[in-house]
Motif scaffolding. Structure first.
Motif: not given
Length: 144
Positions: A90-101
């Protein structure tokens, strides 16, 4: 008859492993997974994490990792007997977007990652999460 079955499967497995050249037997290959933070800084000050990554499998939690620009998150794995090894993040770009891969899927990555020293390389970028098997050609496999 039941005793014959309990001996036959391990014997068949042993013969198949011995028959394969060492380098071709997937149970001996150690795969290296790399996830690099290639996000732009934007409003984040240098040295402050702007990507938060959490990677795990069914049996192993690699843990949370706050990452600054250019930082690499790396771990190793082997493919299990049933070829069902799976690591997802799970990736979370601070204050912008989230994405699982899916960072490593045995049936998908056993062949494509062996080309470059058994490395599966991922790059988290502004428009998605990219994959490379050779650290030269990159494909956006998981757009934000």
């Amino acid at each position: 008859m039941g005793n014959l079955k309990s001996v036959a499967l391990p014997l068949l497995l042993a013969v198949s492993i011995i028959h394969l050249p060492f380098s071709e037997s997937i149970w001996f290959v150690n795969y290296h997974i790399h996830v690099t933070n290639d996000l732009p800084l934007l409003n984040s000050p240098p040295g402050k994490p702007n990507l938060f990554l959490h990677c795990k499998s069914k049996n192993k939690d690699i843990g949370d990792r706050p990452m600054v620009k250019g930082q690499d998150y790396t771990w190793d794995t082997k493919i299990n007997f049933f070829q069902t090894t799976l690591f997802f993040c799970n990736a979370r770009w601070e204050g912008r977007k989230r994405r699982s891969f899916d960072a490593f899927v045995a049936y998908r990555d056993e062949r494509r990652c062996v080309m470059h020293h058994q490395s599966c390389m991922w790059s988290v970028r502004e428009d998605g999460i990219y994959f490379s098997k050779d650290n030269a050609t990159w494909f956006n496999e998981y757009p934000w």
